[in-house]
Every structure is written in C-alpha cells, then in structure tokens.
Write a protein that holds these residues in place. Structure first.
Motif, short mmCIF file in Angstrom:
data_model
loop_
_atom_site.label_atom_id
_atom_site.label_comp_id
_atom_site.label_asym_id
_atom_site.label_seq_id
_atom_site.Cartn_x
_atom_site.Cartn_y
_atom_site.Cartn_z
N THR A 160 0.73 -1.22 0.06
CA THR A 160 0.13 -0.03 0.09
C THR A 160 0.77 1.23 -0.12
O THR A 160 0.65 2.32 -0.79
CB THR A 160 -0.90 -0.19 1.20
OG1 THR A 160 -1.70 -1.44 1.41
CG2 THR A 160 -1.88 1.28 1.22
N HIS A 161 2.01 1.32 0.80
CA HIS A 161 2.68 2.45 0.84
C HIS A 161 3.49 2.57 -0.44
O HIS A 161 3.71 3.51 -0.88
CB HIS A 161 3.87 2.27 1.97
CG HIS A 161 4.59 3.24 2.29
ND1 HIS A 161 4.37 4.56 2.28
CD2 HIS A 161 6.03 3.38 1.83
CE1 HIS A 161 5.33 5.43 2.57
NE2 HIS A 161 6.72 4.71 2.23
N GLN A 191 1.02 4.18 -2.90
CA GLN A 191 0.70 5.70 -2.40
C GLN A 191 2.14 6.57 -2.91
O GLN A 191 1.90 7.64 -3.35
CB GLN A 191 0.71 5.82 -0.90
CG GLN A 191 -0.62 5.23 -0.49
CD GLN A 191 -0.76 5.08 0.96
OE1 GLN A 191 0.23 5.16 1.68
NE2 GLN A 191 -1.73 5.15 1.47
#
Length: 302
Positions: free
Chosen positions: A7-8, A11
C-alpha cells in the motif's frame, strides 16, 4: 513485502505521478535511454540468468528476449514525439467553429505481471511501453524464474527510484496484495485461470486491463505447400524454448496428399536442428521446473 508495504509503495508512486514529471518527453526519453544502456551493460548476466532458469542459449536469449527489448526501446524513442502529440479530429457541427483534437495522456500507476516462459521479454517490453507513455510502473516478475526475476530487480533498482519503477518479487501472496491495490492500469501475461482472478480484482476498482492469455495455434499445410519449408518452420516454432511459448504450434491441419511427406520431413528437421542427442545440444533448453516437467509427462501418458 507485506500488505502495508504494498500500500505504501502504491501511495509513493501515485504521489510521484502527481508531480507531473512523467508527462515530460525529455524525462521519458531519459528513462528509456537509461534502461537501454543497463540492458546492454548487463546483457551477459541477463543471458546467464535465462540459461539458469530455462536453459536458453545466448543466441536464443538475444533473439527472443534482450534483442526484442532493445528493439522496442529504439522504436519507442524514435516515435515517442509522434505518439505523444495531439491528433486533430473532426469537429461535430454543433460545436462549430471550434477545433477538436485528441491528446494522448498517461494512465498513471501501472502494474505489470509477467510469466516465466519469456521472463525478461514479457517484463521489460511492457515496461518500456508504460514508461514511454508517461506512466509509473510496479513490476511483478514470476516466482518460477527466480534467477531472471532477481536480475530484473537488480537492473531496475540500478536505473530507477522505486517511486517511479518498483519491482515486487514473491509468489501468490504478493500477487494478492498487489491486486487489492487501486492501480490505474494492469498488464498481465499468463494463464486463463490467473487472468480471471486479475480481471475480477481489477473490476473492483474499474481498472482497465490488458490480458495476454495465450491460446491455440494450429498450423495449416495445404496441397500447395512447400513441405520442406513448412516442416522447417513448424519444428523451429514448436521446439523453441522447449515448446514453452504461447504461440507454439499446437496441432497441424494437413492435406491428405501431403501427410506422409510432412511427417517424414518433420522427423528430418528435428534431427537436423537438434541432433541425435538433443539433451546434449547446448541450443536446446529445458522445462522451467520439475512440476511442469511431470505435468507434461502426465499429458504424454494420458
């Protein structure tokens, strides 16, 4: 890489894309030039990795993998300005006297999931196109070709910041983490079964997808065929990469008047191209792993 890491990463790539840097043609050209230079510098290591995974000779590796990637980079760099330029289109009468045009623009953060049979080509070639179009990319090479996947990771980390181009290695768990993410485009090459899963996850985010899932590839030999030439080409196409090619000939439709001659010529071509002991021929590769070797054995004895 766990779910939070994945997820990071996405992003970070979305933030990088939002800066607008990838819209610059100069930025894209520089990225392609760096990738091309890296492939040229590491060509021997790439071929060694392909030999370790699939038993490919340097000639076959260049012909079917690195050479095709270099050609794609050259093509994109040559035509990039044209591809990125706006194109005039007809204006509807209701909008007269306006002028209309189509402006190509990047999707954003892309995911490239590649298979094991052509692990370098089918990872790098779609990456070339993604970068040329102004996208960022997350690359997920196959776990079944570990040497090539490791080499791809090393090469791309040498060239690019992971906020721009990142490599995620691993197996099904990592695939699942990635498919849960809201990518802007997904390019997948592989089996129909996995392709269905990719499409199902993509639908959750309305993510556009390109699926390259192989298919059946018949050869047609009619009554007018040059049988010797046909046999030469069929054997080459079928035995290339030990048959581990999505467009390898699956079966032959042959006119009855040519059947016996074709069978005879096919046998001659197999002997001519690979010799009496093909397993000792350095130009003949191997099945990717033991699992697929036994799968093929079972098919032969079914």
């Amino acid at each position: 890489m766990n779910k939070a890491d994945t997820t990071h990463l996405i992003q970070k790539q979305k933030a990088f894309f939002a800066t607008g840097k990838t819209h610059s043609l100069a930025f894209r050209m520089h990225a392609l030039a760096m990738l091309k230079r890296a492939i040229e510098i590491h060509e021997k290591e790439i071929h060694a990795a392909l030999e370790a995974d699939l038993g490919k000779s340097p000639f076959e590796s260049y012909m079917c993998e690195t050479g095709m990637c270099l050609a794609e980079i050259t093509y994109q760099m040559k035509h990039l300005k044209k591809f990125a330029s706006p194109r005039r289109v007809k204006t509807p009468l209701a909008q007269f006297p306006a002028k209309s045009y189509v402006q190509p623009s990047p999707y954003g953060v892309t995911l490239i999931m590649s298979p094991w049979n052509y692990p370098f080509l089918l990872t790098i070639e779609p990456l070339v196109d993604a970068l040329a179009a102004g996208n960022t990319a997350v690359v997920k090479p196959s776990a079944y070709s570990p040497y090539t996947s490791a080499l791809i990771q090393e090469l791309l980390e040498e060239c690019f910041d992971p906020a721009y181009v990142a490599v995620v290695t691993g197996g099904r768990k990592e695939n699942s983490f990635l498919l849960e993410q809201p990518f802007d485009y997904i390019f997948f090459t592989g089996s129909q079964a996995v392709g269905k899963e990719v499409l199902r996850h993509a639908a959750e985010h309305l993510t556009p997808v390109t699926l390259e899932l192989g298919g059946k590839s018949p050869c047609i030999v009619d009554s007018t065929a040059n049988v010797k030439l046909a046999a030469k080409r069929i054997v080459f196409g079928k035995f290339l990469n030990c048959g581990q090619t999505c467009v390898a000939p699956d079966y032959i439709y042959c006119h009855e008047s040519k059947k016996e001659e074709l069978v005879s010529e096919l046998k001659k071509q197999i002997m001519k191209q690979f010799g009496k002991n093909p397993l000792e021929n350095p130009n003949y590769g191997k099945i990717i792993n033991e699992k697929h070797f036994h799968r093929l054995q079972n098919l032969l004895h079914a």
